[in-house]
Structures are given as C-alpha cells and as structure tokens.
Design a protein around this motif. Sequence first.
Motif, PDB file in Angstrom:
ATOM      1  N   GLY A  47       0.777  -1.233   0.000  1.00 37.01           N
ATOM      2  CA  GLY A  47       0.000   0.000   0.000  1.00 37.01           C
ATOM      3  C   GLY A  47       0.809   1.285   0.000  1.00 37.01           C
ATOM      4  O   GLY A  47       0.245   2.358   0.120  1.00 37.01           O
ATOM      5  N   GLN A  48       2.138   1.204  -0.141  1.00 36.45           N
ATOM      6  CA  GLN A  48       2.969   2.404  -0.148  1.00 36.45           C
ATOM      7  C   GLN A  48       3.905   2.378  -1.357  1.00 36.45           C
ATOM      8  O   GLN A  48       4.178   1.317  -1.919  1.00 36.45           O
ATOM      9  CB  GLN A  48       3.794   2.493   1.134  1.00 36.45           C
ATOM     10  N   ALA A  49       4.385   3.545  -1.721  1.00 41.00           N
ATOM     11  CA  ALA A  49       5.340   3.644  -2.823  1.00 41.00           C
ATOM     12  C   ALA A  49       6.708   3.151  -2.364  1.00 41.00           C
ATOM     13  O   ALA A  49       7.010   3.135  -1.172  1.00 41.00           O
ATOM     14  CB  ALA A  49       5.438   5.096  -3.294  1.00 41.00           C
ATOM     15  N   GLN A  50       7.542   2.774  -3.309  1.00 40.95           N
ATOM     16  CA  GLN A  50       8.902   2.341  -2.974  1.00 40.95           C
ATOM     17  C   GLN A  50       9.686   3.521  -2.410  1.00 40.95           C
ATOM     18  O   GLN A  50       9.530   4.646  -2.857  1.00 40.95           O
ATOM     19  CB  GLN A  50       9.608   1.802  -4.212  1.00 40.95           C
ATOM     20  N   GLY A  51      10.510   3.244  -1.425  1.00 43.52           N
ATOM     21  CA  GLY A  51      11.316   4.298  -0.823  1.00 43.52           C
ATOM     22  C   GLY A  51      12.030   3.799   0.414  1.00 43.52           C
ATOM     23  O   GLY A  51      12.234   2.594   0.595  1.00 43.52           O
ATOM     24  N   TRP A  52      12.398   4.743   1.281  1.00 41.70           N
ATOM     25  CA  TRP A  52      13.092   4.446   2.536  1.00 41.70           C
ATOM     26  C   TRP A  52      12.103   4.556   3.679  1.00 41.70           C
ATOM     27  O   TRP A  52      11.287   5.474   3.716  1.00 41.70           O
ATOM     28  CB  TRP A  52      14.256   5.426   2.715  1.00 41.70           C
ATOM     29  N   PRO A  81       2.252   0.455  10.263  1.00 42.99           N
ATOM     30  CA  PRO A  81       2.980   0.542   8.992  1.00 42.99           C
ATOM     31  C   PRO A  81       4.261   1.342   9.163  1.00 42.99           C
ATOM     32  O   PRO A  81       4.339   2.235  10.012  1.00 42.99           O
ATOM     33  CB  PRO A  81       2.003   1.277   8.063  1.00 42.99           C
ATOM     34  N   PRO A  82       5.288   1.048   8.368  1.00 44.08           N
ATOM     35  CA  PRO A  82       6.555   1.779   8.491  1.00 44.08           C
ATOM     36  C   PRO A  82       6.382   3.260   8.169  1.00 44.08           C
ATOM     37  O   PRO A  82       5.519   3.633   7.396  1.00 44.08           O
ATOM     38  CB  PRO A  82       7.483   1.087   7.505  1.00 44.08           C
ATOM     39  N   PHE A  83       7.232   4.077   8.780  1.00 48.33           N
ATOM     40  CA  PHE A  83       7.210   5.531   8.587  1.00 48.33           C
ATOM     41  C   PHE A  83       8.080   5.878   7.381  1.00 48.33           C
ATOM     42  O   PHE A  83       9.257   5.502   7.332  1.00 48.33           O
ATOM     43  CB  PHE A  83       7.734   6.229   9.850  1.00 48.33           C
ATOM     44  N   ALA A  84       7.522   6.594   6.411  1.00 46.91           N
ATOM     45  CA  ALA A  84       8.256   6.964   5.194  1.00 46.91           C
ATOM     46  C   ALA A  84       9.306   8.029   5.494  1.00 46.91           C
ATOM     47  O   ALA A  84       9.002   9.061   6.087  1.00 46.91           O
ATOM     48  CB  ALA A  84       7.298   7.471   4.131  1.00 46.91           C
TER      49      ALA A  84
END
Length: 120
Positions: A47-52, A81-84
């Motif tokens: 559910g999130q874009a690729q990134g860090w 969910p992980p923090f962008a």
Amino acid sequence: GKALQTIDLAKRDCFILGRQPELCHVTLEHASVSRQHVAILHGQPPGQAQGWFLIDLGSAHGTGASPGKGQAYGRVKSDAPPFALVPGASFRIGKSSRVYTVKEDARRSRGSSSRPAPTV
C-alpha cells in the motif's frame, strides 16, 4: 543544529541503529536506546510507494517521527505501517535529544543513480 554524523542510505538496503555494536550498523550510546532500536529499510511495503522507511524494532523507550519541519512528532509503533523517510522528515530515538533529519543527497539528485538515496 550541527550535523554530527551522516548516514549515506545508498550504501545498503538496511541499517540497524542501536546500542549493540556487534549487531548494529550505526551504534548509538544514549542510555534510552535499545540494543537494536530501529531499522531503516529500502523497499515497497504493501500500500505504499517504494522508498526508505523507518521501523521501530519493539524498543523500550520508543521512536518519534515527523513528516516535515514544523510538524508534530508521532510515535512510530512496531506493529504499525513503516514511517516513510522522505527529504524533510525527521526522527528521534528513545529519550535522546538528538534529531535525525532526512536530506536529499545532492550528488544523487542530479541523475547519477538509478534509485534516489537520501542521507540521514
């Protein structure tokens, strides 16, 4: 304040930050930091874009994060969910007053890398 250390996120896909030097890529010495406190990962969570992304590893004293300058810090929970980590975002580990800020790496923003990698 002044930058005390820079972590170049292009060097690996995963960083562990904490007090235990044998298992952490970045060792932090504050008493409120857990042995393995947070992970910084490159990827694409559901559910999130690729990134860090920043993930709290179940630390005792928690991790706070802000999506941008002037925005409130919220707690990063290990079961959330992980923090962008986008340029301008910042985080704090445990009860330490040290703030980690994500900055765009100017060397990579000029198109020299296939995947943009900020620095912390």
